[in-house]
Design an enzyme around this catalytic site. Structure first.
Site, PDB file in Angstrom:
ATOM      1  N   ASP A 121       3.221  -8.797  19.273  1.00  0.00           N
ATOM      2  CA  ASP A 121       3.095  -9.331  17.927  1.00  0.00           C
ATOM      3  C   ASP A 121       2.929  -8.127  17.002  1.00  0.00           C
ATOM      4  O   ASP A 121       2.698  -7.003  17.443  1.00  0.00           O
ATOM      5  CB  ASP A 121       1.916 -10.308  17.808  1.00  0.00           C
ATOM      6  CG  ASP A 121       2.100 -11.252  16.607  1.00  0.00           C
ATOM      7  OD1 ASP A 121       2.857 -10.900  15.677  1.00  0.00           O
ATOM      8  OD2 ASP A 121       1.478 -12.331  16.594  1.00  0.00           O
TER       9      ASP A 121
HETATM   10  C1  BGC Z   1       2.992 -13.399  13.537  1.00  0.00           C
HETATM   11  C2  BGC Z   1       4.222 -13.640  14.367  1.00  0.00           C
HETATM   12  C3  BGC Z   1       5.448 -13.205  13.608  1.00  0.00           C
HETATM   13  C4  BGC Z   1       5.303 -11.740  13.242  1.00  0.00           C
HETATM   14  C5  BGC Z   1       6.494 -11.175  12.503  1.00  0.00           C
HETATM   15  C6  BGC Z   1       2.951 -11.983  12.996  1.00  0.00           C
HETATM   16  O1  BGC Z   1       1.958 -11.864  12.066  1.00  0.00           O
HETATM   17  O2  BGC Z   1       1.838 -13.663  14.295  1.00  0.00           O
HETATM   18  O3  BGC Z   1       4.308 -14.982  14.727  1.00  0.00           O
HETATM   19  O4  BGC Z   1       6.603 -13.443  14.367  1.00  0.00           O
HETATM   20  O5  BGC Z   1       4.166 -11.606  12.427  1.00  0.00           O
HETATM   21  O6  BGC Z   1       6.543 -11.602  11.216  1.00  0.00           O
END
Ligand code: BGC
Length: 739
Positions: A277
């Site tokens: 993540d």
């Molecule tokens: C989220 C993810 C997301 C990623 C990219 C993160 O803050 O938890 O679900 O895909 O950001 O934007």
């Protein structure tokens, strides 16, 4: 963090050749991926040493601070960019969020996309084929905008109704959530793009998400959240898994040997890659613990998976071996989904009308009728004067905030800044899609005179309600990625508004647009309630169709609506009272020990917890009324398959969901959803249903084995988790098999 949005738009809008969709079905590819494995191996062998860290890390292609470098011109503004290796024909990865469609990236992308209803609305359809169609649709838009990775596939179980991100996920049951996630992914990947499944694993709260430690035994995890992931992976075969921000049993989920190496790769034999993540990588060592790719690397303390990784691989055979494996996995996902042979190009044509129809169909099937006294719904033609009150029903329908936010061209109809007024505020703004309930109702009920009151002054709303045959109150609960809601109440005095309106108009109908379950202190005084969730790009049209009876509601709750917080396994959750909403999880809490003890409920999440505790929900899992009636009969099962008959005993066409539950084991109460099937029935019609029972749902997990203990098993069909038909007891022989 300042977003210099205009700089990116040129890239976002670059018009290249049309016709980016038109993908062939994934089933025609080499599933099981043998050819992809061979091809990945060949490319790996051809890689020069310095090429081996190209695929293992990437940026968030946005200028996140004023002094940050410009992202490369070739990168498309979105969530991620991983350069390719042109010499070897390896394509770059262009990544965008997420499960409801191509995201808006805090307003950076103004090119517009079709928003599916929220994950909970999708799950409330209990319709895998429709969810797959939705996946196919958002996948085709992803591709048409030049992206080849969609960060969709959120399947975390709802362990707390206050989780700010429940709206992105698919409910509280591993079979339902896993099945639907798998179908969504299958649909997405049919476009020759990669989908993720996320957030692996046990990411059950947003507040403090970067510090919280989810404590759970291996058995409890395997019988709940991990099972949802496993089912999703089996059905959808995603190219990638995204690990989570939180810790699991003391170790960051993205640096977690047990979760990534042992469970996912070794025990499950997963062939794709694990991406982090954004800002979730604690150290270089995460590579040894199973992480394959560092995403959004500016958000981490360091870029671990570039030069540092290369240096480690040079001096340490364990890193060298891992680096090859990381490349092998990423390449496998690329080839298995045909990203190289079918490059996505920006500027592809999108049929927004047809895509809107799909979003509306999901909303129509996902809206749940919770209450309908005196059959006040569908609205009678005699309802001449209707008051529509609150919820910005004159402008749009609510959506959930954060990285998954999708907006149509032109942006939100209503945009309410949130947070501290800092650079993160646009990320979590409360925004409404321009699908207008007032307009849709006027079109659906042309005979009626409809007046709108915004609900800010209760007396004004009450005066209008008094003059009306029917009062429809639109009530909203805004939730967002990054923080949880402090309680399950409707905010902004909406409870008082509803109670006051219902006190003067016996035909008060409440339309809920919520991220998850809410308390309804006014329930008994209302005539009807529908849960419309965040209903997406065409939500208003779907709501109007249900209210006026053009559509017979068939949605069933994919979550329990608790009667009060005392029914929850953790009535008080640390961090929930730390109020200031902020993206990236409550900075003021960093470093504080924060534990989510998931062994309290273990695998008994949601309705299973209520069954064990003997608690009755406000509205149970699986619940949902219709304008007709149904009966389930003739259950037959040997524990591996089940059949029954569903009959429409009412006067109009409709759809329902046959739900099969395990209700006891060895004489002890236990509850698990074992199978489900949505059926459409004309008045008086009867149809057989047949289900295969996933044996893991009857079993216990221990040390890598599933065991069905010999003994008596009680099975029952249910209208929902609390309204069960006759129990059929079957004596099952014991068996054990490996995960
Ligand atoms: C989220 C993810 C997301 C990623 C990219 C993160 O803050 O938890 O679900 O895909 O950001 O934007």
């Amino acid at each position: 963090m300042t977003l210099r949005t205009s700089l990116f738009l040129a890239g976002a809008c670059a018009a290249l050749a049309a016709g980016a969709s038109g993908a062939q079905d994934k089933a025609t590819l080499d599933k099981g991926g043998q050819a992809a494995s061979a091809k990945a191996e060949k490319t790996l062998q051809a890689m020069q040493t310095e090429e081996k860290t190209i695929l293992t890390h990437g940026i968030m292609p946005l200028k996140l601070t004023p002094d940050a470098p410009e992202p490369p011109a070739v990168a498309i503004p979105g969530a991620g960019y991983i350069p390719g290796i042109p010499r070897l024909g390896v394509p770059a990865l262009f990544e965008t969020d997420a499960s409801l469609g191509v995201s808006y990236v805090f307003g950076v992308r103004k090119d517009g996309a079709t928003a599916l209803p929220s994950g909970l609305a999708q799950a409330a359809t209990w319709n895998p084929a429709l969810i797959e169609e939705g996946g196919r649709m958002i996948g085709s838009e992803t591709r048409a905008k030049g992206f080849n990775v969609l960060l969709a596939g959120g399947v975390n179980l709802m362990r707390d109704p206050r989780n700010g991100r429940n709206f992105e996920y698919l409910g509280e049951d591993p079979l339902l959530a896993g099945t639907l996630a798998g179908h969504a992914i299958r649909g997405i990947q049919s476009n020759h793009i990669i989908s993720t499944i996320k957030h692996f694993a046990l990411n059950g709260q947003e507040t403090g998400r970067k510090v919280v430690d989810s404590k759970i035994s291996a058995a409890n995890a395997h019988e709940s959240d991990l099972l949802a992931f496993k089912i999703g992976i089996e059905i959808g075969d995603p190219g990638s898994v995204m690990c989570a921000y939180n810790k699991v049993n003391g170790h960051s989920a993205c640096d977690n040997d047990w979760l990534l190496n042992k469970v996912l790769k070794q025990d499950w034999g997963y062939k794709g890659f694990v991406m982090s993540d954004w800002g979730a990588v604690p150290s270089l060592g995460a590579a040894l613990n199973g992480l394959d790719q560092q995403s959004g690397e500016q958000l981490d303390k360091e870029v671990f998976f570039a030069d540092k990784l290369a240096a480690a691989a040079k001096g340490d055979p364990a890193y060298a071996k891992r680096l090859d494996d990381m490349n092998r996995r990423i390449l496998w996902a690329i080839y298995d989904n045909g990203l190289d042979a079918n490059p996505a190009k920006p500027g592809g044509a999108i049929d927004f009308k047809t895509h809107g129809d799909i979003a509306e169909q999901v909303a129509r099937q996902g809206i749940v009728l919770l209450r309908n006294e005196r059959d006040v719904l569908p609205l009678a033609a005699s309802a001449r004067r209707i008051a529509v009150i609150g919820g910005y029903a004159n402008s749009g329908v609510l959506s959930g905030a954060g990285s998954s936010q999708v907006q149509a061209e032109g942006g939100p109809a209503v945009y309410i800044p949130a947070g501290n007024g800092d650079e993160n505020s646009p990320f979590i703004a409360e925004s409404y899609h321009s699908s207008v309930p007032l307009k849709a109702l006027r079109e659906a009920a042309p005979q009626a005179e409809i007046h709108y009151r915004n609900g800010r002054y209760i007396a004004e709303a009450v005066a209008q309600a008094k003059k009306s045959d029917v009062a429809i109150v639109f009530a909203t609960q805004w939730t967002s990625e990054g923080f949880d809601v402090p309680d399950m109440s409707l905010p902004n005095g909406q409870d008082d508004l509803i109670a006051a309106v219902a006190a003067v108009n016996p035909n008060t109908i409440v339309v809920l647009e919520t991220g998850g379950p809410v308390m309804m202190p006014w329930l008994g005084s209302t005539a009807a309630v529908i849960e419309a969730w965040y209903p997406g790009a065409r939500g208003a049209e779907a709501i109007a169709a249900v209210l006026t009876g053009k559509v017979n509601p068939s949605g069933k709750l994919p979550i329990t609506f608790p009667a009060g917080k005392e029914q929850l396994p953790r009535a008080e959750v640390d961090g929930l009272d730390s109020t200031e909403p902020s993206f990236f999880g409550m900075p003021d809490m960093k470093g504080q020990p924060l534990v989510a003890d998931y062994d309290i409920e273990g695998a008994n999440v949601g309705y299973r917890w209520n069954a064990v505790k003997g608690q009755k929900a406000l509205f149970p899992f699986g619940y949902g009324l219709s304008y007709t009636r149904f009966a389930a009969s003739g259950l037959k099962t040997d524990g591996t398959r089940a059949s029954a008959r569903m009959t429409n005993t009412g006067k109009r066409e409709g759809a329902t969901v046959a739900q099969l539950y395990l209700v006891s084991r060895g004489g002890k109460p236990v509850q698990r959803l074992l199978g489900f099937q949505r059926v459409e029935l004309t008045a008086g019609q009867s149809k057989p249903v047949a289900m295969t029972i996933d044996q893991r749902l009857l079993a216990d997990w221990q040390d890598g084995n599933w065991t069905v203990v010999p003994g008596d098993y009680g099975f029952a069909l249910g209208e929902d988790a609390e309204h069960l038909g006759p129990v059929m007891t079957v004596r099952l022989k014991g068996k054990t098999w490996q995960d």
